[in-house]
Design a protein around this motif. Structure first.
Motif, mmCIF file in Angstrom:
data_model
loop_
_atom_site.group_PDB
_atom_site.id
_atom_site.type_symbol
_atom_site.label_atom_id
_atom_site.label_comp_id
_atom_site.label_asym_id
_atom_site.label_seq_id
_atom_site.Cartn_x
_atom_site.Cartn_y
_atom_site.Cartn_z
ATOM 1 N N ILE A 109 0.840 -1.190 0.000
ATOM 2 C CA ILE A 109 0.000 0.000 0.000
ATOM 3 C C ILE A 109 0.878 1.243 0.000
ATOM 4 O O ILE A 109 0.534 2.282 0.483
ATOM 5 C CB ILE A 109 -0.935 0.044 1.219
ATOM 6 N N THR A 110 2.054 1.112 -0.514
ATOM 7 C CA THR A 110 2.997 2.213 -0.493
ATOM 8 C C THR A 110 2.411 3.494 -1.041
ATOM 9 O O THR A 110 2.470 4.542 -0.439
ATOM 10 C CB THR A 110 4.222 1.866 -1.336
ATOM 11 N N ILE A 150 11.869 6.664 11.740
ATOM 12 C CA ILE A 150 11.220 5.567 11.042
ATOM 13 C C ILE A 150 11.182 4.377 11.978
ATOM 14 O O ILE A 150 12.200 3.938 12.495
ATOM 15 C CB ILE A 150 11.984 5.203 9.768
ATOM 16 N N PHE A 151 9.981 3.867 12.211
ATOM 17 C CA PHE A 151 9.814 2.772 13.146
ATOM 18 C C PHE A 151 9.481 1.501 12.395
ATOM 19 O O PHE A 151 8.587 1.476 11.575
ATOM 20 C CB PHE A 151 8.685 3.070 14.126
ATOM 21 N N PHE A 152 10.205 0.472 12.717
ATOM 22 C CA PHE A 152 9.927 -0.817 12.098
ATOM 23 C C PHE A 152 9.276 -1.714 13.124
ATOM 24 O O PHE A 152 9.846 -1.980 14.168
ATOM 25 C CB PHE A 152 11.224 -1.470 11.630
ATOM 26 N N GLY A 153 8.081 -2.167 12.809
ATOM 27 C CA GLY A 153 7.405 -3.044 13.758
ATOM 28 C C GLY A 153 7.327 -4.450 13.223
ATOM 29 O O GLY A 153 6.998 -4.685 12.052
ATOM 30 N N ASN A 154 7.644 -5.392 14.077
ATOM 31 C CA ASN A 154 7.626 -6.799 13.667
ATOM 32 C C ASN A 154 6.262 -7.375 13.955
ATOM 33 O O ASN A 154 5.817 -7.453 15.093
ATOM 34 C CB ASN A 154 8.723 -7.528 14.462
ATOM 35 N N LYS A 155 5.535 -7.767 12.920
ATOM 36 C CA LYS A 155 4.202 -8.271 13.158
ATOM 37 C C LYS A 155 4.139 -9.783 13.231
ATOM 38 O O LYS A 155 3.085 -10.351 13.429
ATOM 39 C CB LYS A 155 3.260 -7.794 12.029
ATOM 40 N N THR A 156 5.274 -10.421 13.031
ATOM 41 C CA THR A 156 5.235 -11.882 13.084
ATOM 42 C C THR A 156 5.431 -12.343 14.524
ATOM 43 O O THR A 156 5.710 -11.549 15.416
ATOM 44 C CB THR A 156 6.356 -12.494 12.251
ATOM 45 N N ASN A 157 5.332 -13.652 14.718
ATOM 46 C CA ASN A 157 5.580 -14.199 16.047
ATOM 47 C C ASN A 157 7.033 -14.601 16.228
ATOM 48 O O ASN A 157 7.434 -15.020 17.295
ATOM 49 C CB ASN A 157 4.698 -15.433 16.298
ATOM 50 N N PHE A 158 7.807 -14.487 15.156
ATOM 51 C CA PHE A 158 9.203 -14.888 15.285
ATOM 52 C C PHE A 158 10.029 -13.667 15.591
ATOM 53 O O PHE A 158 9.593 -12.551 15.452
ATOM 54 C CB PHE A 158 9.729 -15.488 13.975
ATOM 55 N N LEU A 216 3.550 4.237 7.066
ATOM 56 C CA LEU A 216 4.035 4.371 5.696
ATOM 57 C C LEU A 216 3.753 3.130 4.884
ATOM 58 O O LEU A 216 3.373 3.166 3.727
ATOM 59 C CB LEU A 216 5.533 4.658 5.718
ATOM 60 N N TYR A 217 3.962 1.995 5.489
ATOM 61 C CA TYR A 217 3.868 0.742 4.742
ATOM 62 C C TYR A 217 3.462 -0.348 5.695
ATOM 63 O O TYR A 217 3.880 -0.386 6.838
ATOM 64 C CB TYR A 217 5.230 0.425 4.124
ATOM 65 N N GLU A 218 2.636 -1.220 5.214
ATOM 66 C CA GLU A 218 2.246 -2.311 6.089
ATOM 67 C C GLU A 218 2.079 -3.577 5.300
ATOM 68 O O GLU A 218 1.508 -3.575 4.209
ATOM 69 C CB GLU A 218 0.930 -1.949 6.777
ATOM 70 N N SER A 219 2.595 -4.650 5.849
ATOM 71 C CA SER A 219 2.332 -5.955 5.244
ATOM 72 C C SER A 219 2.121 -6.916 6.392
ATOM 73 O O SER A 219 2.066 -6.500 7.541
ATOM 74 C CB SER A 219 3.506 -6.390 4.381
ATOM 75 N N SER A 220 2.002 -8.183 6.093
ATOM 76 C CA SER A 220 1.705 -9.091 7.197
ATOM 77 C C SER A 220 2.920 -9.366 8.066
ATOM 78 O O SER A 220 2.827 -9.954 9.125
ATOM 79 C CB SER A 220 1.140 -10.414 6.679
#
Lengths: 786, 137
Positions: free
Chosen positions: A712-713, A751-759, A728-732
């Motif tokens: 969705i950039t 710029i914040f990077f968020g980890n959406k996975t469980n790993f 800014l950007y989101e994916s799974s």
């Protein structure tokens, strides 16, 4: 006595006295060269030199080497001596080898062969010589070839005691060179048993060996603790007649006691209660000895006695579990503080430093505060004074902070230049940590700048500004104090920086008072303008524009200053830019806009002090916990050329602050050109084989199987034309958020990077690339915060 | 551990030097020069311990001779100070006069007392016994 024996090498003695009688260096060199030529001819001569001759000349060569001349011949002869049967010749040979030879010498093989022969010869003195040589040279080849021989000699039952001693230390040397010769388990028990040997020399040597080896394999050697304790208690309670050879000025085996105590410091307190009790008794006995009347007036006696006491105190500090003993140790150190001997005072100050940080003894240490302060004022030796400062820093807490800071400031006036920076940092830290009344804090820092302005690093005065901005109650006071300080005829540039900033923000608070009216403030600041460096001038310019906002009546005056050629055509680009922009802004913008732009600085977010980090970095201890948020630093529009203070470096991560310009370029450019590429490298801890994200913005699909790439950039980037924050950007797998702020010519992009996975993410990096044409316009700094 | 032992006269010339780690040629001379100048400049009131690079220097003066010992790590300073005294007394007993000593015998004695940077033997009798024995050899 020696001089009448036949193997005294009278030739050597003559030579030595000749040299000593030489009047000048040239004469010496001449004599040396003459001798060297003589020796060379003798060695090359047809007649084989006899043992005595060889010995004499090799000895002369050794002496010449000591005088500082490099020797490049004679090695062969020395090696020949090694195989002689006469002890004295062999000994000179070994001496020569151990002093002169280095590891890669060709003759090493021959030497090792000789050594092997000697080790197996069965004659104790020869074995000793060989062991000595191994210990002094200790090359890796030696280690390999002799690895099995030496331990065997060490624990063999038929070895003489003196030989055993030598073997122990020799083994230590070989172990240092190649640790694998002592694999854990094989020789351990037998080596530990050596501690109970009845010959104290053997125990001494074994102790050194075990100390080093136990540092590397503590578990393996932990059986040494009970043995060490029992040996120690036997010494401590011994009658003076028992340890005849090892009693030194009425102190029983001082060096051995010190070694045993040191060995015990590599282990935690013993778990076995019997052992622990015995150790406790021992330490008490040692401390008691301090109270007894000295058995001898000589300084050697007291030094030896005190050496053991200091080591025992070290042990108490290391254990840190017995409050009574710690208090007792502290009192003992207190008496040393007032001793007449400088050495004792120095060591006492050093030991007390470690005591001060323990909770049990902190109170006891504080009792000696006045003695320490007295020492600070009256000691002649600068290293003792430094220890006193360290101790004051360690013992500082809420109750005595003000007094200690006062003393440190007084000392700073006359302190050695090399320690000033460290002292400044310490005072700043103490003032901040223990300030109850922040006006005192501001006062202290300003005094600090006044006394040692050159050594006040940036972190210190950034901090005082942050605190002033954050605390309303202190702002007026700060403004007033700064104003007064600036009136001094010769005030330091850092003071001008701080003053400019504070008056710029809070000058209105004191403008009511006639003495510090707006006009006076401006004139005061401007009078310093021309004496300051570029960085300071930049701050002053910013202050001037803030004044235009605060005091509209000064507008004309200030604008005239800004317009002057000096500023507009100033050689420095930053100054020129600021001048022009401020001028424009003040003429074009309406009062409300001006007010909004130049609003009072909002409070800084609370965070760890970067000063602490700098102090520890200075002491070369990297502390990874204190990390200042780089973003806030960029917000303060202070420095231009220098990047804002970078706090403690995390070993792997690069540090910088992200800045971008605020020209209205389409934000798509920002994304498109400043592509954020994730490359595999190791910057994050806690690596588990989790998801590996490769390229976020690339069109290629990421390598994860269940990846559903919602790109969705485009949508989001449009959003950023009108707002500063958002996603800014989101994916799974990942979410990237942006938060940006822009102020005048600087801006921050977080710029914040968020980890959406469980790993856990492994090998995550972000890299900012700038395209060529933007390169010239942007002055950028980057900060990676994990 | 002990890094080195130096014996210098008050003019700064070294009479005896023993290093227990690898240092050669120019480094050695620079080190000596540095260390000696620092120690010679100290006055009586100052303490006998000096920090130098990453080691501690411990020195003691006997009339015109300076004994300087450099230790690394965290050795007990007072014990080294007394060790110097012990060394001097041992030399004294053997030579009767420390100033005019026989160089190679001095090394022999030193080697009996310190090995590889660690104190080996501190009893004077035990140290001097083998030395006396070699004289008969």
């Amino acid at each position: 006595m020696p001089s009448s024996k036949s193997d005294t090498m009278r030739g050597l003695a003559v030579f030595i006295s000749d040299i000593r009688n030489c009047k000048s260096r040239e004469a010496e060199i001449k004599r040396i060269n003459k001798e060297l030529a003589n020796i060379r001819s003798k060695f090359k001569g047809d007649r084989q030199l006899d043992g005595y001759g060889k010995k004499k000349y090799v000895c002369k060569l050794l002496f010449i080497f000591l005088l500082g001349v490099d020797i490049d011949f004679g090695y062969m002869e020395a090696v020949n001596l090694l195989s002689s049967i006469k002890y004295t010749e062999k000994q000179i040979g070994y001496l020569f080898i151990s002093v002169l030879i280095n590891h890669s010498h060709d003759l090493m093989k021959l030497v090792i062969q000789s050594i092997k022969n000697d080790l197996n010869s069965g004659k104790p003195i020869h074995i000793s010589l060989a062991l000595n040589c191994i210990a002094n040279v200790g090359s890796p080849e030696m280690a390999e070839q002799l690895a099995s021989e030496v331990p065997r000699i060490l624990v063999g039952s038929d070895t003489m005691d003196t030989v055993r001693q030598n073997a122990a230390l020799c083994l230590l040397r070989l172990y240092r060179v190649s640790p694998k010769i002592l694999p854990p388990g094989e020789w351990t028990t037998r080596i530990v048993q050596l501690l109970s040997d009845k010959h104290l020399g053997v125990v001494t040597a074994a102790c050194s060996l075990i100390y080093e080896v136990a540092r590397d394999n503590p578990d393996d050697y932990k059986n040494c603790v009970p043995l060490a304790v029992s040996r120690l208690s036997r010494i401590a309670t011994a009658n003076y007649g028992d340890l005849q050879d090892y009693t030194y000025y009425f102190v029983p085996a001082p060096w051995l006691s010190v070694k045993l105590l040191r060995l015990l410091q590599t282990y935690p307190p013993p778990e076995d209660p019997a052992v622990r009790a015995r150790l406790h008794e021992c330490i008490e006995a040692v401390l008691n000895r301090a109270m007894e009347a000295p058995k001898s007036k000589k300084v050697q006696h007291s030094n030896a006695k005190n050496a053991v006491i200091f080591e025992a105190i070290s042990l108490i500090i290391h254990y840190d579990n017995d409050p009574d003993q710690m208090v007792r140790a502290c009192n003992q150190l207190g008496t040393y503080l007032s001793s007449r001997e400088t050495n004792l005072r120095y060591l006492a100050l050093e030991s007390m430093c470690s005591l001060a940080s323990s909770e049990y003894s902190h109170e006891a240490v504080k009792k000696h505060q006045s003695t320490v302060i007295q020492a600070l004022k009256s000691e002649r030796d600068v290293s003792v004074r430094q220890r006193a400062i360290d101790l004051l820093y360690a013992m500082c807490d809420k109750t005595n902070a003000m007094e200690i800071v006062e003393e440190m400031l007084n000392y700073l006036k006359t302190a050695d230049y090399s320690i000033r920076e460290e002292m400044v940092l310490k005072v700043a830290i103490l003032a901040e940590r223990y300030a109850v009344d922040y006006t005192w804090y501001v006062d202290t820092i300003l005094r600090l700048i006044g006394i040692a302005g050159d050594y006040v690093s940036e972190e210190v005065w950034y901090r005082v500004i942050q605190i002033t901005v954050n605390r309303d109650d202190v702002q007026g006071y700060a403004a007033k104090t700064v104003f007064e300080a600036l009136q001094a005829p010769a005030c330091h540039e850092n003071m001008v920086k701080v003053g400019a900033y504070i008056l710029g923000e809070f000058g209105n608070l004191i403008a009511g008072d006639g003495r510090s009216s707006a006009g006076t403030q401006f004139e005061l600041l401007h009078s310093k303008f021309h004496f300051c460096s570029t960085a300071t001038r930049a701050i002053l310019l910013t202050t001037y524009v803030k004044f235009i906002n605060l005091f509209p009546e000064l507008k004309g005056q200030i604008q005239k200053v800004l317009q002057s050629d000096n500023q507009i055509r100033n050689a420095d680009v930053e100054l020129q830019q600021r001048c022009l922009e401020y001028l424009r802004m003040s003429s074009v913008a309406s009062a409300e806009v001006l007010n909004t732009v130049l609003e009072v600085m909002p409070p800084f977010p609370e965070r760890e002090s970067s000063i602490l980090a700098k102090l520890q970095k200075k002491k070369s201890v990297i502390n990874n916990k204190n990390l200042a948020d780089g973003a806030a630093n960029a917000n303060t529009t202070n420095t231009t050329a220098k990047p804002p203070a970078v706090p403690a470096p995390i070993p792997a991560a690069p540090t910088a602050n992200a800045v971008t310009n605020n020209t209205p370029a389409p934000v798509v450019d920002l994304i498109g050109r400043e592509s954020i590429v994730v490359t595999p490298s190791t910057t994050i801890d806690g690596v588990n084989a989790g998801a590996l994200l490769v390229d976020v913005f690339a069109e290629a699909e990421p390598k994860l199987p269940q990846q559903n790439n919602e790109v969705i950039t485009q949508d989001n980037s449009d959003k950023f034309l009108t707002k500063h924050n958002g996603v800014l950007y989101e994916s799974s797998t990942i979410q990237i958020g942006v938060k940006s702020e822009f102020k005048q010519s600087t801006g921050t992009l977080n710029i914040f990077f968020g980890n959406k996975t469980n790993f856990q993410l492994a090998g995550f990096t972000s890299v900012v690339e700038r395209s060529a044409d933007l390169q010239n316009h942007i002055l950028s700094f980057f900060n990676l915060i994990v | 551990m002990i890094r080195f032992i130096l014996l210098v006269n008050k003019d700064g010339q070294s009479r005896l030097s023993r290093y227990y780690y690898n240092i050669v040629g120019e480094d050695r001379q620079n080190l000596e020069r540095d260390v000696i100048s620092k120690c010679l400049l100290r006055s009586k009131k100052e303490c006998s311990f000096l920090e130098y690079q990453n080691m501690m220097l411990i020195y003691r003066r006997y009339m015109s001779l300076f004994f300087i010992v450099g230790v690394g790590g965290d050795e007990n300073e007072l014990s080294i100070l007394e060790f110097i005294q012990n060394l001097v007394e041992t030399f004294d007993r053997y030579f009767n006069d420390v100033i005019t000593m026989n160089v190679e015998k001095a090394y022999m004695i030193l080697d009996e007392m310190v090995l590889n940077g660690h104190i080996l033997e501190t009893s004077k009798n035990r140290v001097l016994a083998p030395i006396y024995a070699t004289e008969k050899n």
